[in-house]
Every structure is written in structure tokens, then in C-alpha cells.
Scaffold this active site. Structure first.
Site, short mmCIF file in Angstrom:
data_model
loop_
_atom_site.label_atom_id
_atom_site.label_comp_id
_atom_site.label_asym_id
_atom_site.label_seq_id
_atom_site.Cartn_x
_atom_site.Cartn_y
_atom_site.Cartn_z
N SER A 162 -22.77 13.39 117.13
CA SER A 162 -23.68 12.50 116.41
C SER A 162 -23.95 13.09 115.03
O SER A 162 -24.40 14.23 114.92
CB SER A 162 -24.98 12.34 117.21
OG SER A 162 -25.90 11.54 116.50
N LYS A 190 -31.40 7.05 116.68
CA LYS A 190 -31.18 6.16 117.83
C LYS A 190 -30.24 6.82 118.83
O LYS A 190 -30.47 6.75 120.04
CB LYS A 190 -30.61 4.82 117.35
CG LYS A 190 -30.50 3.79 118.42
CD LYS A 190 -31.88 3.37 118.91
CE LYS A 190 -31.78 2.24 119.90
NZ LYS A 190 -33.06 2.00 120.57
N GLU A 191 -29.19 7.47 118.35
CA GLU A 191 -28.26 8.17 119.23
C GLU A 191 -28.96 9.29 120.00
O GLU A 191 -28.73 9.47 121.20
CB GLU A 191 -27.07 8.71 118.44
CG GLU A 191 -26.16 7.62 117.91
CD GLU A 191 -25.12 8.11 116.92
OE1 GLU A 191 -25.03 9.34 116.67
OE2 GLU A 191 -24.40 7.27 116.37
N ILE A 192 -29.83 10.03 119.32
CA ILE A 192 -30.59 11.10 119.97
C ILE A 192 -31.51 10.51 121.03
O ILE A 192 -31.64 11.04 122.13
CB ILE A 192 -31.40 11.93 118.95
CG1 ILE A 192 -30.47 12.69 118.00
CG2 ILE A 192 -32.32 12.90 119.67
CD1 ILE A 192 -31.19 13.34 116.83
#
Length: 160
Positions: free
Chosen positions: A2, A68-70
């Protein structure tokens, strides 16, 4: 991995090194094609991977995509009750609140890159090696021998 586009040079290097040690790496530029839905492809990737290495830089901690990925990976970590998010710092930044309690890999100094890479590899665990068994090794050696024999035959025919 990411990350933001500003961190691509580091991410490409890290991805290449992880692959060199036998790990499969999901990176957007290799997995997303023109016309694909960014949201669905990234979500699909986050759901399929064993770990999400989050590259933390001044640019990435401001990125809504990375945040958002985290968030997605952190929720998975809670649900599955195992480590999924691996924070990787490449610049001096303030660690986001939900990652503060985690040990992170500090790649901010090029001088310590290999040391930190090996710590990351230890966290990732065993990779799928290209040669897994004696049988695989023997097959590979047989192919190498056949190739050497073929080269020798060609050189003989050419008078070299």
C-alpha cells in the site's frame, strides 16, 4: 504494498527484492489494467493477500487511498485475529494513531536497507521457493545439462 505514486521508486525496489526472495507481491501497476475498477481491484487484492505492507511517507499518510487500504486491512486483522498490517517507514513521519502500537520497519536510511529487508522477510515467513525439493533440483540440473550439451553441439557445428 500500500503506497502513493510518489513512493513508487522505493516500492518497486522493495517489490523486486521481495520477489527475489520468492514472495508474491501485489502492486497496483502490475495488477490493475486500463478499464478496471480501481476500488474493486484494490479491494480484491486486499482480501487475497496474507499481509499488507503499508509504506509510510509524508505523502502516503495524507493519501485517502492509503488510509482506506489501512482501514480495510486493519479490520481484517481484527476479524482474523492475526497480524496483517506491516508498517514500513521511508521518511520521518508521525505514525497514524491506529499503527502507533505496532513495531515498524524503518527504511528511512538507505544504509540500513538490507538489515530492514531481512527483518521484513522474517515477518513474512517462508516463501515459495523456485526449487522446493530434491526432485525439482534434479530436474533443473538435467535441463541445465541438456542446454550445455545443445550449446556444445551448436558450437561444434559452427566450427567454434
Amino acid at each position: 504494498l500500500s503506497h502513493t505514486s510518489k513512493d513508487k521508486p522505493f516500492v518497486r525496489k522493495l517489490a523486486a527484492d521481495l520477489r527475489r526472495y520468492g514472495h508474491t507481491v501485489w502492486i497496483d501497476e502490475a495488477e490493475i489494467n486500463i478499464g478496471d475498477s480501481l476500488i474493486s481491484k484494490i479491494r480484491e487484492g486486499l482480501d487475497q493477500v496474507d499481509y499488507v505492507a503499508v509504506i509510510l511517507s509524508k505523502a502516503s499518510i495524507k493519501s485517502q487511498w492509503v488510509q482506506k487500504e489501512i482501514e480495510i486491512a486493519s479490520n481484517r486483522e481484527i476479524e482474523e485475529k492475526k497480524v496483517i498490517v506491516l508498517p514500513i517507514i521511508i521518511e520521518s513521519v508521525s505514525i497514524p494513531g491506529f499503527l502507533k502500537g505496532k513495531l515498524y520497519a524503518d527504511f528511512s536510511s538507505e544504509r540500513h536497507y538490507n538489515e530492514k529487508l531481512h527483518l521484513l522477510l522474517r515477518s513474512l515467513g517462508n516463501s515459495k521457493s523456485v526449487v522446493n525439493t530434491n526432485e525439482d533440483y534434479e530436474q533443473l540440473e538435467k535441463i541445465r545439462k541438456e542446454l550445455e550439451d545443445a550449446k556444445e553441439t551448436i558450437n561444434t557445428c559452427l566450427g567454434n
